[in-house]
Design a protein around this motif. Structure first.
Motif, PDB file in Angstrom:
ATOM      1  N   SER A  89     110.608 146.198  -9.537  1.00 38.15           N
ATOM      2  CA  SER A  89     111.769 145.419  -9.114  1.00 38.15           C
ATOM      3  C   SER A  89     111.374 144.534  -7.945  1.00 38.15           C
ATOM      4  O   SER A  89     110.431 144.828  -7.204  1.00 38.15           O
ATOM      5  CB  SER A  89     112.930 146.337  -8.711  1.00 38.15           C
ATOM      6  N   TYR A  90     112.092 143.445  -7.782  1.00 40.24           N
ATOM      7  CA  TYR A  90     111.817 142.513  -6.702  1.00 40.24           C
ATOM      8  C   TYR A  90     112.355 143.091  -5.404  1.00 40.24           C
ATOM      9  O   TYR A  90     113.522 143.497  -5.326  1.00 40.24           O
ATOM     10  CB  TYR A  90     112.489 141.166  -6.991  1.00 40.24           C
ATOM     11  N   GLY A  91     111.502 143.164  -4.372  1.00 45.25           N
ATOM     12  CA  GLY A  91     111.959 143.704  -3.098  1.00 45.25           C
ATOM     13  C   GLY A  91     110.859 143.756  -2.066  1.00 45.25           C
ATOM     14  O   GLY A  91     109.682 143.519  -2.367  1.00 45.25           O
ATOM     15  N   THR A  92     111.245 144.069  -0.861  1.00 46.20           N
ATOM     16  CA  THR A  92     110.304 144.086   0.268  1.00 46.20           C
ATOM     17  C   THR A  92     110.255 145.438   0.983  1.00 46.20           C
ATOM     18  O   THR A  92     109.565 145.565   1.994  1.00 46.20           O
ATOM     19  CB  THR A  92     110.689 143.009   1.285  1.00 46.20           C
ATOM     20  N   LYS A  93     110.950 146.445   0.482  1.00 48.36           N
ATOM     21  CA  LYS A  93     110.996 147.736   1.161  1.00 48.36           C
ATOM     22  C   LYS A  93     109.811 148.605   0.732  1.00 48.36           C
ATOM     23  O   LYS A  93     109.961 149.619   0.045  1.00 48.36           O
ATOM     24  CB  LYS A  93     112.323 148.439   0.878  1.00 48.36           C
ATOM     25  N   GLU A 141     104.266 151.189  -5.536  1.00 49.47           N
ATOM     26  CA  GLU A 141     105.575 151.425  -4.933  1.00 49.47           C
ATOM     27  C   GLU A 141     106.708 150.832  -5.758  1.00 49.47           C
ATOM     28  O   GLU A 141     107.879 150.982  -5.401  1.00 49.47           O
ATOM     29  CB  GLU A 141     105.601 150.875  -3.506  1.00 49.47           C
ATOM     30  N   GLY A 142     106.344 150.182  -6.851  1.00 52.00           N
ATOM     31  CA  GLY A 142     107.355 149.733  -7.794  1.00 52.00           C
ATOM     32  C   GLY A 142     108.123 148.498  -7.404  1.00 52.00           C
ATOM     33  O   GLY A 142     109.075 148.133  -8.097  1.00 52.00           O
ATOM     34  N   GLN A 143     107.745 147.854  -6.319  1.00 54.48           N
ATOM     35  CA  GLN A 143     108.417 146.614  -5.974  1.00 54.48           C
ATOM     36  C   GLN A 143     107.501 145.713  -5.151  1.00 54.48           C
ATOM     37  O   GLN A 143     106.554 146.171  -4.508  1.00 54.48           O
ATOM     38  CB  GLN A 143     109.729 146.863  -5.232  1.00 54.48           C
ATOM     39  N   ALA A 144     107.794 144.427  -5.191  1.00 55.57           N
ATOM     40  CA  ALA A 144     107.033 143.427  -4.449  1.00 55.57           C
ATOM     41  C   ALA A 144     107.794 142.118  -4.552  1.00 55.57           C
ATOM     42  O   ALA A 144     108.850 142.041  -5.186  1.00 55.57           O
ATOM     43  CB  ALA A 144     105.627 143.281  -5.020  1.00 55.57           C
ATOM     44  N   VAL A 145     107.243 141.079  -3.924  1.00 56.86           N
ATOM     45  CA  VAL A 145     107.788 139.733  -4.085  1.00 56.86           C
ATOM     46  C   VAL A 145     106.914 138.991  -5.095  1.00 56.86           C
ATOM     47  O   VAL A 145     105.981 139.564  -5.658  1.00 56.86           O
ATOM     48  CB  VAL A 145     107.865 138.994  -2.735  1.00 56.86           C
ATOM     49  N   CYS A 146     107.201 137.708  -5.297  1.00 58.45           N
ATOM     50  CA  CYS A 146     106.554 136.966  -6.381  1.00 58.45           C
ATOM     51  C   CYS A 146     105.033 137.012  -6.305  1.00 58.45           C
ATOM     52  O   CYS A 146     104.351 137.067  -7.334  1.00 58.45           O
ATOM     53  CB  CYS A 146     107.033 135.526  -6.384  1.00 58.45           C
TER      54      CYS A 146
END
Length: 379
Positions: free
Chosen positions: A156-160, A174-179
């Motif tokens: 999923s898109y995110g920064t946490k 961690e299952g998330q990152a930005v573009c």
């Protein structure tokens, strides 16, 4: 001995100079830090620099003993060329400082968004994932789709994140990152699957920095934006294909980039994949929610690209097992519904709005009233 400080500036986070790599040069092999290297030609200098950048070395020291010529210019040219070749690693560069002296000793101090330990883990993870999702009989199209689906369905898109959200490590572990994390992870997975790919930097929403990929499928270039194929807000198990193997003309409606820096993408061969959301594959047919027809339930014959309406119902969060589809029927208040694909008989299972359907261990898992629920399924 004269010493020069050639560069002490922070690099752009998206590293636009990393856009021109050839496929075989994008694979990152993590090696231990080696002692200082001595070279006699600028070609050797550049190759050594590429090797060290691909190894995510933070302190690179190379001694040049050949003809000096325009020494400062050659040092910077070698670094620029190395970044173009070491695409994946240079895409993770955050800042760099370059210094040199009149004896030919050159030092590059690089700060990355990741480190050698994380990258060793990334390479291992990618190897495991590709072993599971890529099969020898797959076409290039199949491989790109499998990689897109894996990234979109598992992230999923995110920064946490504890790691940098701009890194492939954050996306994969961690299952998330930005573009940037999406595009770099796709870059590594595609190239290691034998797909020629380029890391593209540009803008969306007029001035928002963005990154995606160009991929070559059967000799033609296409854009692939895994970030924008991932629905926002995140929907578990949901993938879309509006930015899957698209042309320059389609992408430039909401993306911008320096088009002369990249190969042209003009083939419309895979335009049949657009407007396909919540896709569930069964044999060589994909059942999906057609965004071009108010999310009605359709099927797509992959061999021909033909789309046919299955039901005049708005079906979202589609999943399935065998010959049964499960979806939220938004023509009927979002109720959980089962559809037998042989008889096309629909049955309401739960008379409540449900979301985020997925199947795991013979259970249909869904969200209802902000809580997760399980429904056992028979084989």
């Amino acid at each position: 001995m004269k010493k020069w400080l050639l560069c002490g500036a922070t690099l752009l986070m998206l590293s636009p100079t990393a856009a021109y790599a050839q496929q075989e040069e994008t694979k990152s092999v993590i090696n231990p830090v080696v002692a200082n290297s001595t070279v006699t030609t600028w070609e050797q200098f550049t190759k050594e620099l590429i090797k060290k950048i691909n190894s995510f070395e933070t302190d690179i020291n190379i001694t040049y003993t050949g003809p000096m010529g325009d020494f400062k210019k050659e040092i910077m040219a070698a670094f620029d060329q190395a970044k173009k070749q070491a695409v994946y690693a240079s895409g993770h560069m955050e800042s760099t400082t370059i210094s040199a002296d009149s004896l030919g000793n050159v030092s590059y101090t690089i700060k990355y968004l990741t480190n050698q330990t994380q990258e060793a883990a990334v390479q291992k993870k990618i190897g495991q994932v590709l072993k599971n999702i890529i099969k020898p009989t797959m076409t290039e199209f199949d491989k790109v789709k499998a990689i897109n689906d894996y990234i979109v369905s598992n992230t999923s898109y995110g920064t946490k994140t504890k790691a940098s959200p701009h890194s492939a490590y954050a996306l994969l572990f961690e299952g998330q990152a930005v573009c940037q994390g999406y595009a770099l992870a796709a870059q590594a997975m595609l190239s290691q699957s034998g797909i020629e790919t380029k890391y593209v930097v540009g803008f969306v929403n007029e001035n928002e920095a963005h990154a995606w990929n160009l991929v070559k499928v059967d000799g033609k270039w296409y854009h692939l934006d895994t970030t924008w194929n991932d629905p926002l807000p995140n929907r578990i198990g949901a993938a879309s294909y509006d930015y899957f193997l698209v042309t320059d003309e389609v992408l430039k409606k909401d993306h911008s980039w320096i088009q002369t820096d990249y190969p042209a993408a003009s083939s419309t061969k895979y335009s049949f994949m657009h407007n396909v959301h919540f896709a569930y594959p069964l044999n060589n047919v994909v059942y999906f929610s057609n965004t071009a027809d108010h999310d009605k339930l359709y099927k797509l014959e992959m061999a021909t690209g033909k789309k046919t309406k299955v039901l005049d119902k708005r079906a979202l969060y589609i999943t399935g097992m065998g010959q049964n589809l499960y979806y939220s029927d938004y023509s009927n208040s979002g109720y959980l519904t089962k559809l037998n694909l042989k008889t096309l008989k629909a049955e309401v299972l739960v008379k409540q709005p449900v979301t985020n359907l997925k199947i795991s261990d013979n259970y249909l898992i869904y969200n209802m009233n902000a809580k997760e629920h399980k429904l056992p399924l028979s084989q």
